[in-house]
Design an enzyme around this catalytic site. Structure first.
Site, PDB file in Angstrom:
ATOM      1  N   ASP A 111      -2.481   0.347  10.696  1.00  0.00           N
ATOM      2  CA  ASP A 111      -3.475   1.321  11.156  1.00  0.00           C
ATOM      3  C   ASP A 111      -4.822   1.038  10.493  1.00  0.00           C
ATOM      4  O   ASP A 111      -4.994   0.019   9.829  1.00  0.00           O
ATOM      5  CB  ASP A 111      -3.005   2.751  10.854  1.00  0.00           C
ATOM      6  CG  ASP A 111      -2.852   2.993   9.356  1.00  0.00           C
ATOM      7  OD1 ASP A 111      -3.190   2.077   8.559  1.00  0.00           O
ATOM      8  OD2 ASP A 111      -2.404   4.081   8.982  1.00  0.00           O
TER       9      ASP A 111
ATOM     10  N   GLU B  23       0.836  -1.178   0.000  1.00  0.00           N
ATOM     11  CA  GLU B  23       0.000   0.000   0.000  1.00  0.00           C
ATOM     12  C   GLU B  23       0.880   1.241   0.000  1.00  0.00           C
ATOM     13  O   GLU B  23       1.839   1.330   0.752  1.00  0.00           O
ATOM     14  CB  GLU B  23      -0.872  -0.027   1.261  1.00  0.00           C
ATOM     15  CG  GLU B  23      -1.726   1.174   1.440  1.00  0.00           C
ATOM     16  CD  GLU B  23      -2.055   1.417   2.909  1.00  0.00           C
ATOM     17  OE1 GLU B  23      -1.467   0.740   3.770  1.00  0.00           O
ATOM     18  OE2 GLU B  23      -2.882   2.288   3.167  1.00  0.00           O
TER      19      GLU B  23
ATOM     20  N   ASP C  46      -6.428   2.450   7.977  1.00  0.00           N
ATOM     21  CA  ASP C  46      -6.428   2.368   6.516  1.00  0.00           C
ATOM     22  C   ASP C  46      -5.777   1.080   6.035  1.00  0.00           C
ATOM     23  O   ASP C  46      -6.242   0.440   5.103  1.00  0.00           O
ATOM     24  CB  ASP C  46      -5.680   3.562   5.911  1.00  0.00           C
ATOM     25  CG  ASP C  46      -6.520   4.836   5.981  1.00  0.00           C
ATOM     26  OD1 ASP C  46      -7.738   4.719   6.237  1.00  0.00           O
ATOM     27  OD2 ASP C  46      -5.948   5.920   5.788  1.00  0.00           O
TER      28      ASP C  46
ATOM     29  N   ASP D  68       0.060  -0.896   6.300  1.00  0.00           N
ATOM     30  CA  ASP D  68       0.321  -0.302   7.611  1.00  0.00           C
ATOM     31  C   ASP D  68      -0.531  -0.952   8.696  1.00  0.00           C
ATOM     32  O   ASP D  68      -1.577  -1.511   8.421  1.00  0.00           O
ATOM     33  CB  ASP D  68       0.001   1.197   7.584  1.00  0.00           C
ATOM     34  CG  ASP D  68       0.993   1.965   6.725  1.00  0.00           C
ATOM     35  OD1 ASP D  68       2.089   1.426   6.478  1.00  0.00           O
ATOM     36  OD2 ASP D  68       0.658   3.082   6.296  1.00  0.00           O
TER      37      ASP D  68
END
Ligand code: TSJ
Length: 648
Positions: free
Chosen positions: A514, A439, A516, A512
């Site tokens: 997180d 990503e 997203d 990641d």
């Protein structure tokens, strides 16, 4: 008689019978996998189901309507019901109380007589003695309306006689056990959500039974859920639509039920259409989820196709010259639950998750054939809505075929049309190659520079992708975010997916830690699960685990931590001043760091995705991506305690 004596003591003579019994339970401890599938988390949770199933049988026999399941501190499980209580009278053949036989003799798990349906086959019903054998200790309390009986076992062996410990007006059975850590070496920790899902499912499948699940492991924070569905499998269908934020195209769930003349077999179906495109058929035989389908599903699908084609012609949705619609056209956007209960269920296939009884096919087929015609005649608006949707599905099916052909034609020579952003590897041998789907741009750059270019390819992806839940196959295949993934893997998509053309043995999602990142992961998993299922089934999909922290001692010594616990452990061990860096994203790592923490096969940690993970992602995805706010809020709240990385 046991019941009449004040303090029941049963002699424990070592008769020939008993020696045999001991051998029986020893076998369970020697090869636990044979009896509960595995000694991992699945097997652990299976112990609970085995016990609860006995209470459900008691409820089906008509003597019990409340079942309590409690997770106590130390991962001890307590199951209580308000049934008749396991019989305590002396079993003539064994010369011991029936309850003792239930817990110490293999295959005697409470399935003797008593009305309802006898459940057999699969992993189900091997019963209480197996749980007992695999428990460090197990205690049973039986209330028969007069006395309270108690017995304790350790690793399958009785360590007390069946004793009367008090008086009571109540009736019921209570079983408390601690899974044996010598057997369940991987983990002895129960997952609330796993138990919740299974118990809710059982409450749907057995209308009117009240099941309560309580997590009392943390006395300060007791967690409780109640399941009671008078609507049975119709409520199940409603629940799925609500949970996945799906709007329905007709107000009521369609429900049909039948029983054979002898009362030895019953079949029940419930279905409803939503305005999206996925087919979801959940089928059960004797309350066991038949993930590989079988005769009940076949009968259902066959009859749905026949009757619906018949009405499509009758109501002029099809012209005389038109070909029939396909079964799949009538199942687009359909959510269905099929539940059959039969005396001698035959479970087939490697995982014993496919129903084989041929008489069930006819039974379900006849049920639909008769009742669906009646239903259609009485509900013309619903009929039109369903047939209209099926016709649209047939049109989309043609479009999707074109889209797949386009993708295929664009790549006649393997490398000619590989995505421009793909940094390919040198090797062409899928046994040694891997592709990282990364990503973001900067992370993609670091990955390209940090990789081993002989074996590792990098495919960077940008931004948010489309919601595969909300669109049809033709839109997905033509989508500019997903086509690079499809062409890079080289094996097509959907019906034309061909695993033998896979260009990389490992497909690694690197995102990641997180919100997203979790979004992208979920979305890719959902896509793979829906449109490239063999890729997941055969274990080609992995999730990279980048570290969350870098801990620096002095100037040169670096340590990486992949969790908060690990960070704390490292700091404690180093026992001096350290500098802690929290990685907010992959982009913060330079190529070398990314290589040594996340990509180096010698040092990295990766999670291999199995079908179950992908299914959960699929479901999570539906909730997180749904348009309705309420289920999403609820989901995040409920999972906040389990999903540690959701909000970093
Ligand atoms: F699995 C188990 F044995 F450990 C267990 C059984 C655990 C729990 C929580 C409940 C039960 C259980 C068994 N609840 N209710 C019963 N019922 C009987 O065993 C029973 C009672 C009476 C009669 C009868 O014919 O009079 C028959 C049965 C099977």
């Amino acid at each position: 008689m046991v019941e009449s004596s004040e303090n029941v003591k049963v002699e424990q003579e070592y008769t020939a019978e008993q020696i045999q019994v001991l051998e029986g339970l020893e076998a369970v401890r020697k090869r636990p996998g044979m009896y509960i599938g595995s000694t991992g988390p699945r097997g652990l949770h299976h112990l609970v189901y085995e016990i609860v199933d006995n209470s459900i049988d008691e409820a089906l026999a008509g003597y019990c309507d409340k079942i309590d399941v409690v997770i106590l501190p130390g991962n001890i499980i307590k199951v209580t019901d308000n049934g008749r209580g396991i019989p305590v009278g002396i079993n003539q053949k064994m010369g011991k109380p029936a309850v003792t036989v239930v817990f110490t003799v293999l295959h005697a798990g409470g399935k003797f007589g008593g009305g309802g349906y006898k459940v057999s086959g699969g992993l189900h019903g091997v019963g209480a003695s197996v749980v007992n054998a695999l428990s460090e200790w197990l205690e049973v309390k039986v209330c028969d309306g007069e006395k309270i009986y108690f017995q304790k076992y350790e690793r399958g062996n009785a360590v007390t006689d069946l004793e009367v410990i008090g008086e009571t007006e109540k009736r019921g059975t209570e079983v408390t056990f601690k899974a044996d850590p010598e057997i369940f070496r991987e983990t002895d920790v129960y997952d609330f959500t796993v138990l919740e899902t299974r118990l809710r499912e059982q409450a749907f499948l057995n209308a009117g039974i009240h099941i309560e699940l309580r997590d009392e492991r943390d006395p300060e924070n007791i967690h409780k859920k109640n399941f009671l569905y008078e609507g049975g499998i119709s409520s199940f269908v409603e629940y799925i639509h609500k949970k996945r934020s799906l709007d329905v195209i007709h107000p009521d769930v369609i429900h049909f039920a039948t029983e054979n003349e002898q009362g030895t077999a019953s079949a029940e179906v419930a279905f409803q259409y939503n305005d999206k495109y996925n087919e979801l058929i959940l089928s059960f035989a004797n309350n066991i989820h038949t993930t590989d389908g079988g005769t009940h599903e076949e009968g259902f699908k066959r009859a749905i196709t026949t009757v619906m084609n018949e009405y499509a012609r009758k109501l002029k949705f099809l012209k005389d010259s038109d070909k029939n619609l396909l079964g799949e056209d009538f199942r687009e956007g359909m959510t269905a639950v099929i539940s059959v209960k039969i005396t001698e269920a035959q479970f087939e296939g490697q995982t014993k998750a496919k129903l084989g009884n041929t008489e069930v096919r006819t039974m379900v087929q006849n049920l639909i054939n008769e009742k669906l015609r009646e239903y259609f005649d009485a509900h013309p608006d619903v009929t039109r809505a369903i047939l209209d949707k099926a016709c649209q599905a047939a049109l989309a099916r043609e479009k999707a075929r074109h889209a797949r052909e386009l993708v295929r034609r664009k790549s006649p020579l393997e490398n000619a049309s590989l995505p421009g952003k793909l940094a390919d590897c040198q090797s062409r041998n899928p046994d040694e190659t891997e592709v990282y789907i990364v990503e973001g741009d900067s992370a993609g750059g670091s990955a390209k520079n940090g990789r081993d270019r002989k074996y590792q390819a990098i495919l960077p992806l940008w931004g948010k992708m489309l919601n595969v839940e909300k669109v049809r196959e033709d839109k997905i295949i033509g989508n500019d975010k997903l086509t690079p993934v499809i062409t890079a893997l080289g094996c097509g998509v959907g019906k034309e997916f061909d695993i033998s053309k896979l260009r990389y043995g490992k497909v690694i999602i690197m995102a990641d830690a997180d919100v997203d990142g979790s979004h992208i992961r979920t979305l890719l998993l959902t896509f793979f699960y829906r449109y490239m299922q063999p890729l997941v089934e055969q274990g080609h999909v992995y999730i990279a685990q980048p570290p969350l922290y870098r801990i620096t001692k002095g100037k040169k010594e670096h340590y990486y931590a992949y969790s908060d616990e690990q960070r704390d452990r490292i700091i404690k061990q180093l026992d001096c001043k350290t500098d802690i860096q929290r990685y907010k994203g992959l982009g913060e790592m330079d190529p070398e760091q990314l290589w040594e923490t996340t990509m180096d096969p010698e040092r990295r940690i990766m999670l291999r995705v199995n079908v179950e993970d992908a299914m959960i992602a699929d479901e999570t995805f539906s909730i997180l991506m749904g348009e309705k706010v309420e289920p999403r809020r609820q989901f995040i709240e409920e999972n906040a305690r389990y999903v540690q990385n959701l909000d970093v």
